[in-house]
Motif scaffolding. Structure first.
Motif, PDB file in Angstrom:
ATOM      1  N   THR A 104       0.880  -1.221   0.071  1.00  0.00           N
ATOM      2  CA  THR A 104      -0.207  -0.090   0.260  1.00  0.00           C
ATOM      3  C   THR A 104       0.830   1.292  -0.113  1.00  0.00           C
ATOM      4  OG1 THR A 104      -1.712  -1.142   1.270  1.00  0.00           O
ATOM      5  CG2 THR A 104      -1.855   1.272   1.116  1.00  0.00           C
ATOM      6  N   LEU A 105       2.015   1.174   0.744  1.00  0.00           N
ATOM      7  CA  LEU A 105       2.876   2.400   0.553  1.00  0.00           C
ATOM      8  C   LEU A 105       3.495   2.570  -0.340  1.00  0.00           C
ATOM      9  CD1 LEU A 105       4.361   4.452   2.562  1.00  0.00           C
ATOM     10  CD2 LEU A 105       5.629   2.926   3.055  1.00  0.00           C
ATOM     11  N   SER A 106       3.694   1.596  -1.212  1.00  0.00           N
ATOM     12  CA  SER A 106       4.563   1.697  -2.579  1.00  0.00           C
ATOM     13  C   SER A 106       3.476   1.985  -3.493  1.00  0.00           C
ATOM     14  CB  SER A 106       4.957  -0.013  -2.826  1.00  0.00           C
ATOM     15  OG  SER A 106       5.965  -0.407  -2.104  1.00  0.00           O
ATOM     16  N   ALA A 107       2.237   1.648  -3.483  1.00  0.00           N
ATOM     17  CA  ALA A 107       1.430   2.288  -4.505  1.00  0.00           C
ATOM     18  C   ALA A 107       0.939   3.574  -4.265  1.00  0.00           C
ATOM     19  CB  ALA A 107       0.212   1.345  -4.340  1.00  0.00           C
ATOM     20  N   THR A 108       1.089   4.126  -3.084  1.00  0.00           N
ATOM     21  CA  THR A 108       0.942   5.378  -2.462  1.00  0.00           C
ATOM     22  C   THR A 108       1.717   6.193  -3.206  1.00  0.00           C
ATOM     23  OG1 THR A 108      -0.246   4.890  -0.786  1.00  0.00           O
ATOM     24  CG2 THR A 108       0.207   7.039  -0.852  1.00  0.00           C
ATOM     25  N   ILE A 109       3.092   5.998  -3.356  1.00  0.00           N
ATOM     26  CA  ILE A 109       4.353   6.784  -3.678  1.00  0.00           C
ATOM     27  C   ILE A 109       4.289   6.760  -5.124  1.00  0.00           C
ATOM     28  CG2 ILE A 109       6.826   6.970  -3.377  1.00  0.00           C
ATOM     29  CD1 ILE A 109       6.286   5.837  -0.630  1.00  0.00           C
ATOM     30  N   MET A 110       4.290   5.555  -5.819  1.00  0.00           N
ATOM     31  CA  MET A 110       4.417   5.591  -7.019  1.00  0.00           C
ATOM     32  C   MET A 110       3.816   6.308  -8.157  1.00  0.00           C
ATOM     33  SD  MET A 110       5.163   1.501  -7.770  1.00  0.00           S
ATOM     34  CE  MET A 110       6.846   0.780  -7.549  1.00  0.00           C
TER      35      MET A 110
END
Length: 169
Positions: free
Chosen positions: A21-27
């Motif tokens: 979720t953190l990765s998807a938020t940042i990308m």
């Protein structure tokens, strides 16, 4: 013992989900320019994310810039930002609560509410997952609807996700 192992596996899976979720938020690869029609051969690939827009040139240069103002953003993008950040924050809170409630930890060892603490952490993980799933599904639905809209020109259409490099063979 099986209950302890199941709790550990569930915690590991939830931590992996929070990292995703953190990765998807940042990308920035939430939507990528579609190469259709007269737009098949292009030197620039545009990407839009929650926090910035990026351009990747054929030379390999990757250039990103943040959105100028939060107030200029469409309401769906503002809501998606908020829900993704809340999802990550709720996941961090859930990890803390779950670790306290797990059978393998010494926190609140002989307390009668230890199982309820672990259950609360699990419920918060489910809520965090739903909070992360809604903006992703919502944004992707908008990308798909705009892609199939005949009133939008081909060079302004976007696709979902990460574009793979074309193979040389």
């Amino acid at each position: 013992m099986a209950n302890t192992a199941m709790q550990l596996v569930a915690l590991i899976v939830c931590i992996i989900g929070m990292i995703g979720t953190l990765s998807a938020t940042i990308m920035p690869q939430w939507s990528i320019t579609a190469h259709i029609g007269s737009n098949v051969i292009t030197a620039i690939v545009y990407m839009k994310g929650l926090w910035w827009t990026c351009a990747m040139f054929s030379t390999g240069v990757f250039q990103c810039e943040t959105y100028n103002s939060v107030l200029e953003l469409p309401t769906d993008l503002q809501a998606a930002r908020a829900m993704m950040v809340i999802s990550v924050a709720l996941s961090l809170l859930s990890i803390t609560i779950s670790v306290v409630g797990m059978k393998c930890t010494v926190c609140a060892r002989d307390s009668p509410i230890k199982d309820k603490i672990a259950g609360t952490g699990g419920v918060l993980f489910i809520i965090a997952g739903i909070m992360g799933l809604i903006p992703v599904a919502w944004t992707m639905n908008g990308v798909i609807l705009n892609f199939h809209n005949p009133l939008i020109p081909g060079d302004l259409k976007f696709e979902i996700g990460i574009r793979k490099k074309a193979s040389r063979y």
